[in-house]
Each structure stands twice: as structure tokens, then as C-alpha cells.
Design a protein around this motif. Structure first.
Motif, PDB file in Angstrom:
ATOM      1  N   VAL A 173      -1.846  -0.656  -5.035  1.00  0.00           N
ATOM      2  CA  VAL A 173      -2.875  -0.388  -4.018  1.00  0.00           C
ATOM      3  C   VAL A 173      -4.036  -1.206  -3.917  1.00  0.00           C
ATOM      4  O   VAL A 173      -4.361  -1.710  -3.063  1.00  0.00           O
ATOM      5  CB  VAL A 173      -3.404   1.270  -4.182  1.00  0.00           C
ATOM      6  CG1 VAL A 173      -4.754   1.360  -3.365  1.00  0.00           C
ATOM      7  CG2 VAL A 173      -2.329   2.268  -3.910  1.00  0.00           C
ATOM      8  N   GLY A 227       1.400   2.111  -9.616  1.00  0.00           N
ATOM      9  CA  GLY A 227       0.660   2.500  -8.345  1.00  0.00           C
ATOM     10  C   GLY A 227      -0.417   1.897  -8.049  1.00  0.00           C
ATOM     11  O   GLY A 227      -1.006   1.467  -7.012  1.00  0.00           O
ATOM     12  N   ILE A 228      -1.465   2.363  -8.929  1.00  0.00           N
ATOM     13  CA  ILE A 228      -2.641   1.956  -8.788  1.00  0.00           C
ATOM     14  C   ILE A 228      -2.743   0.233  -8.552  1.00  0.00           C
ATOM     15  O   ILE A 228      -3.676  -0.376  -7.860  1.00  0.00           O
ATOM     16  CB  ILE A 228      -3.643   2.306  -9.727  1.00  0.00           C
ATOM     17  CG1 ILE A 228      -3.754   3.825  -9.774  1.00  0.00           C
ATOM     18  CG2 ILE A 228      -5.055   1.834  -9.847  1.00  0.00           C
ATOM     19  CD1 ILE A 228      -4.226   4.454 -11.129  1.00  0.00           C
ATOM     20  N   THR A 271       1.108   3.758  -3.036  1.00  0.00           N
ATOM     21  CA  THR A 271       0.827   5.233  -2.909  1.00  0.00           C
ATOM     22  C   THR A 271       1.944   6.183  -3.455  1.00  0.00           C
ATOM     23  O   THR A 271       1.758   7.146  -3.862  1.00  0.00           O
ATOM     24  CB  THR A 271       0.424   5.381  -1.641  1.00  0.00           C
ATOM     25  OG1 THR A 271      -0.900   4.414  -1.314  1.00  0.00           O
ATOM     26  CG2 THR A 271      -0.092   6.759  -1.264  1.00  0.00           C
ATOM     27  N   GLU A 272       3.278   5.716  -3.153  1.00  0.00           N
ATOM     28  CA  GLU A 272       4.209   6.632  -3.481  1.00  0.00           C
ATOM     29  C   GLU A 272       4.152   6.670  -5.035  1.00  0.00           C
ATOM     30  O   GLU A 272       4.513   7.812  -5.362  1.00  0.00           O
ATOM     31  CB  GLU A 272       5.686   5.731  -2.990  1.00  0.00           C
ATOM     32  CG  GLU A 272       5.871   6.153  -1.515  1.00  0.00           C
ATOM     33  CD  GLU A 272       6.020   7.423  -0.930  1.00  0.00           C
ATOM     34  OE1 GLU A 272       7.002   8.130  -1.633  1.00  0.00           O
ATOM     35  OE2 GLU A 272       5.238   8.019  -0.037  1.00  0.00           O
ATOM     36  N   ILE A 327       1.963   6.567  -7.131  1.00  0.00           N
ATOM     37  CA  ILE A 327       0.579   7.390  -7.363  1.00  0.00           C
ATOM     38  C   ILE A 327       0.934   8.728  -7.122  1.00  0.00           C
ATOM     39  O   ILE A 327       0.639   9.754  -7.913  1.00  0.00           O
ATOM     40  CB  ILE A 327      -0.455   7.085  -6.733  1.00  0.00           C
ATOM     41  CG1 ILE A 327      -1.130   5.748  -7.339  1.00  0.00           C
ATOM     42  CG2 ILE A 327      -1.876   8.060  -7.147  1.00  0.00           C
ATOM     43  CD1 ILE A 327      -2.221   4.921  -6.366  1.00  0.00           C
ATOM     44  N   LEU A 328       1.320   9.191  -5.947  1.00  0.00           N
ATOM     45  CA  LEU A 328       1.810  10.895  -5.514  1.00  0.00           C
ATOM     46  C   LEU A 328       2.864  11.166  -6.154  1.00  0.00           C
ATOM     47  O   LEU A 328       3.061  12.483  -6.282  1.00  0.00           O
ATOM     48  CB  LEU A 328       1.570  10.890  -4.103  1.00  0.00           C
ATOM     49  CG  LEU A 328       0.317  10.302  -3.288  1.00  0.00           C
ATOM     50  CD1 LEU A 328       0.454  10.505  -1.840  1.00  0.00           C
ATOM     51  CD2 LEU A 328      -0.654  11.102  -3.725  1.00  0.00           C
ATOM     52  N   LEU A 350       0.784  -1.136  -0.076  1.00  0.00           N
ATOM     53  CA  LEU A 350       0.086   0.004   0.103  1.00  0.00           C
ATOM     54  C   LEU A 350       0.824   1.242   0.040  1.00  0.00           C
ATOM     55  O   LEU A 350       0.771   2.268  -0.735  1.00  0.00           O
ATOM     56  CB  LEU A 350      -0.938  -0.139   1.268  1.00  0.00           C
ATOM     57  CG  LEU A 350      -1.911   1.111   1.391  1.00  0.00           C
ATOM     58  CD1 LEU A 350      -2.903   0.816  -0.017  1.00  0.00           C
ATOM     59  CD2 LEU A 350      -2.826   0.898   2.644  1.00  0.00           C
ATOM     60  N   TRP A 351       2.068   1.422   0.906  1.00  0.00           N
ATOM     61  CA  TRP A 351       2.906   2.350   0.885  1.00  0.00           C
ATOM     62  C   TRP A 351       3.538   2.623  -0.505  1.00  0.00           C
ATOM     63  O   TRP A 351       3.681   3.708  -1.019  1.00  0.00           O
ATOM     64  CB  TRP A 351       3.797   2.442   1.967  1.00  0.00           C
ATOM     65  CG  TRP A 351       4.960   3.361   1.924  1.00  0.00           C
ATOM     66  CD1 TRP A 351       4.930   4.426   2.563  1.00  0.00           C
ATOM     67  CD2 TRP A 351       6.097   2.977   1.391  1.00  0.00           C
ATOM     68  NE1 TRP A 351       5.993   5.186   2.066  1.00  0.00           N
ATOM     69  CE2 TRP A 351       6.811   4.126   1.462  1.00  0.00           C
ATOM     70  CE3 TRP A 351       7.078   1.851   0.934  1.00  0.00           C
ATOM     71  CZ2 TRP A 351       8.308   4.369   1.241  1.00  0.00           C
ATOM     72  CZ3 TRP A 351       8.177   1.972   0.620  1.00  0.00           C
ATOM     73  CH2 TRP A 351       9.193   3.396   0.815  1.00  0.00           C
TER      74      TRP A 351
END
Length: 141
Positions: free
Chosen positions: A58, A54-55, A23-24, A26-27, A19-20
């Protein structure tokens, strides 16, 4: 009971890690991409593939998280085994594109192998439950 605790901690660690990492991507894909292990990060329109990665991560983490939270431990074991293929695929991608051998094996390969181990331990933990005979359906009289 100890095996169940170990499995739960390992699965939770994988969920949080995936998840981390997702998310990294994506962001801030531009700062996270070098850690993936490829020699060059995609640029221009191809940079969108980093967000797709990233998606994917997640979503993989959410599937594992839902199975863990709802107590579907045998399904969680199967999901860990199947989702390890994504990490092995990442390893193969890095190797096929002449990326970092250390990252391919040390990050992606190790993660995938630990996921397989966790999945197999989860299957072992739940084998007695899965092997228990179902109660027969009542017969009409």
C-alpha cells in the motif's frame, strides 16, 4: 504525447494493482497468501508478516500515486525502477523457499520487469525536460 499517455496508463495500472493486492493482504491475508506463491503460508504469530507485506505494498502504491498525481513524472520513473526491486525480491523469496515457479516468474518477475520497462519509458519521456539547461542565476552588478 502518445508515450506520455501510455506511461500514464501503465503507471496508473501498477498503482491500482499494487494498492489492491496490498489491501487484500491487510484485510484477508489468509485467503490472499496462497496467491503469493509460497508452498505454505505463515501461521500463528508469523501470520502478521502477511499484513506487513500488505502495508508495504500500500505504501509503495501511495508513493507512486502521489508522484503521478502531482506531475513529478521523472521522479515517478525513478520510483518505478526502484520499487521494481520489491517485486524482484518477492520473486527471489518465492524461488528461495521452493514456491511456485510459475507464480515467481509469471506474477512477481513479470510485474517487476514491466515496472522497469514503464520506469525506463518514463525516463525517456522526461529526458528532454531533465536535460534542458537551467537559466543562470543573475550576477550581482
Amino acid at each position: 504525447m502518445l508515450l506520455k499517455k501510455i506511461n500514464t496508463v501503465l503507471a496508473a495500472a501498477f498503482i491500482l494493482f499494487i494498492l489492491w493486492f496490498g489491501t487484500e493482504f491487510i484485510l484477508s491475508p489468509e485467503t490472499t497468501a496462497p496467491g503469493f506463491g509460497l508452498p505454505r503460508r505463515p501461521s500463528g504469530d508469523a501470520g502478521g508478516f502477511l499484513i506487513i507485506k500488505g502495508i508495504r505494498d500500500v505504501v509503495l502504491a501511495l508513493v507512486l500515486g502521489i508522484l503521478l498525481i502531482t506531475g513529478h513524472r521523472r521522479a515517478l520513473g525513478w520510483a518505478l525502477l526502484v520499487e521494481a526491486l520489491a517485486a524482484y525480491g518477492d520473486m527471489a523469496t518465492v524461488l528461495a523457499h521452493h514456491g511456485s515457479l510459475a507464480t515467481a516468474l509469471g506474477v512477481h518477475g513479470l510485474t517487476a520487469t514491466l515496472m522497469v520497462v514503464n520506469g525506463l519509458l518514463m525516463m525517456r519521456e522526461t529526458r528532454k525536460v531533465a536535460a534542458a539547461p537551467a537559466t543562470p542565476a543573475p550576477q550581482p552588478t
